[in-house]
Scaffold this active site. Structure first.
Site, PDB file in Angstrom:
ATOM      1  N   HIS A 105       0.860  -0.964  -0.044  1.00  0.00           N
ATOM      2  CA  HIS A 105       0.553  -0.410   0.108  1.00  0.00           C
ATOM      3  C   HIS A 105       0.871   1.299  -0.385  1.00  0.00           C
ATOM      4  CE1 HIS A 105      -2.875  -3.086   0.799  1.00  0.00           C
ATOM      5  NE2 HIS A 105      -2.623  -2.780   1.991  1.00  0.00           N
ATOM      6  N   GLU A 122      -1.896  -0.745   8.306  1.00  0.00           N
ATOM      7  CA  GLU A 122      -2.926  -1.705   9.145  1.00  0.00           C
ATOM      8  C   GLU A 122      -1.866  -2.545   9.745  1.00  0.00           C
ATOM      9  OE1 GLU A 122      -4.366  -3.010   4.862  1.00  0.00           O
ATOM     10  OE2 GLU A 122      -2.638  -4.632   4.785  1.00  0.00           O
ATOM     11  N   HIS A 180       2.918  -7.527   1.160  1.00  0.00           N
ATOM     12  CA  HIS A 180       2.572  -8.291   2.029  1.00  0.00           C
ATOM     13  C   HIS A 180       1.034  -9.605   1.519  1.00  0.00           C
ATOM     14  CE1 HIS A 180      -0.096  -4.653   2.273  1.00  0.00           C
ATOM     15  NE2 HIS A 180      -1.419  -5.236   2.441  1.00  0.00           N
ATOM     16  N   ARG A 200      -1.612  -4.800  -6.439  1.00  0.00           N
ATOM     17  CA  ARG A 200      -1.408  -6.038  -6.273  1.00  0.00           C
ATOM     18  C   ARG A 200      -0.046  -6.310  -7.564  1.00  0.00           C
ATOM     19  NH1 ARG A 200      -5.968  -6.582  -8.470  1.00  0.00           N
ATOM     20  NH2 ARG A 200      -7.176  -6.659  -7.347  1.00  0.00           N
TER      21      ARG A 200
END
Length: 323
Positions: A105, A122, A180, A200
């Site tokens: 991200h 996150e 991740h 992605r």
């Protein structure tokens, strides 16, 4: 709109995903006819996916409406000065029947510039994991941009990423710029900035029902990587009963582990809303003698204006979140 705030619950927003499964229905009791539920958005202010109150006198009102009406009384004065009528966190449960794509991200700066969005820092708390299940977090060796691109081009990315075997209670902090993926057989609670921006980089060469591969974002991703991140993503925390045990504290949120086996008198001293995610058992949140129940798989928002409350349970495990 009724001007009295109270502990708020919301209708889950369920997301069908190519990699999703049935655990959100069978273990967390989410009601849906979707075939592959990958995510339950518990509290969301993402454009087009705004949470709707499911309990009490404000039932049917959106989180957006509550923010515009209650402002600092809902999220805290300091938060309102920073975020205005935008709720700062996105709260989810995620079930991966198959491996999620390997991804990362962008940070706040890149996300604002490219997508008019927050970045996406996150964390994950593991609720359930099948035997031998893994998460992918970070690389298994020192990495450079050149080495990474070589493996990407040769389709050998899985040789350089770090696979971590995972069990219930394992917790990970996923900073922006870190590669991740949630592995097959893992269900997590996810706490993140309000953002739906994901780059992605590899999707296991899978295709949908029509034979199409999902879009990759490698051109965007390469500038979002931080190849020099330390291996500090595993979170160590205390599980002392009947107190808030801090797990993760960063500029975007603080999350604590709370194992409740008696009635706790609590005080909100943070000038922030509090979120409780129930990850085991059930509890009652009591405000001014009025009780709201929360059970495994449910999430509750305690407005900032409520400073004194109780949590009553003999068997609950809660994640406590504030900004």
């Amino acid at each position: 709109m009724n001007k009295t705030l109270y502990p708020l619950k919301f209708n889950p927003i369920l997301k069908d995903k190519i990699w999703g499964g049935q655990k959100l229905k069978t273990i967390l009791n989410k009601k849906s006819d979707l075939p592959n539920i990958g995510e339950s958005w518990e509290i969301s202010d993402v454009e087009g996916d705004t949470s709707i109150v499911s309990n009490g006198s404000l039932k049917g009102h959106s989180l957006k409406e509550l923010l515009e009406t209650f402002k600092g009384n809902l999220i805290g004065d300091k938060n309102y000065k920073v975020f205005g009528d935008k709720f700062p966190l996105l709260i989810k449960f995620i079930d991966a029947r198959e491996d999620l794509s390997i991804q990362l991200h962008p940070n706040d700066e890149l996300a604002a510039k490219r997508h008019n969005s927050f970045g996406k820092t996150e964390m994950w708390y593991t609720l359930q994991a099948d035997e031998e299940s893994n998460l992918i977090v970070g690389f298994n060796q020192d990495m450079t941009k050149e080495k990474y691109l070589s493996h990407l081009e040769n389709k050998t990315l899985t040789e350089i990423v770090n696979f971590d075997k995972v069990e219930v209670g394992d917790t990970y902090f996923i900073e922006v710029g870190r590669i991740h993926a949630i592995g097959a057989g893992v269900m997590v609670a996810e706490i993140q900035q309000t953002s739906d921006i994901t780059y992605r980089v590899y999707d296991w060469d899978r295709v949908d029902d029509e034979g199409n591969e999902r879009e990759l974002h490698n051109d965007l991703a390469i500038d979002a990587f931080d190849f020099n991140m330390p291996d500090n993503f595993r979170v160590k925390y205390s599980k002392e009963e009947n107190k808030s045990n801090e797990m993760v504290s960063c500029p975007y949120f603080t999350t604590s582990y709370v194992k409740v086996t008696e009635t706790l008198k609590k005080k909100n001293e943070y000038d922030s809303f509090l979120i409780y995610m129930c990850v085991e058992g059930d509890a009652e949140i009591v405000v001014n003698g009025v009780s709201e129940s929360i059970k495994k798989g449910e999430t509750l928002l305690l407005p900032a204006a409520i400073t004194d409350y109780e949590i009553a349970s003999k068997n609950a495990t809660l994640l406590e979140v504030y900004v």
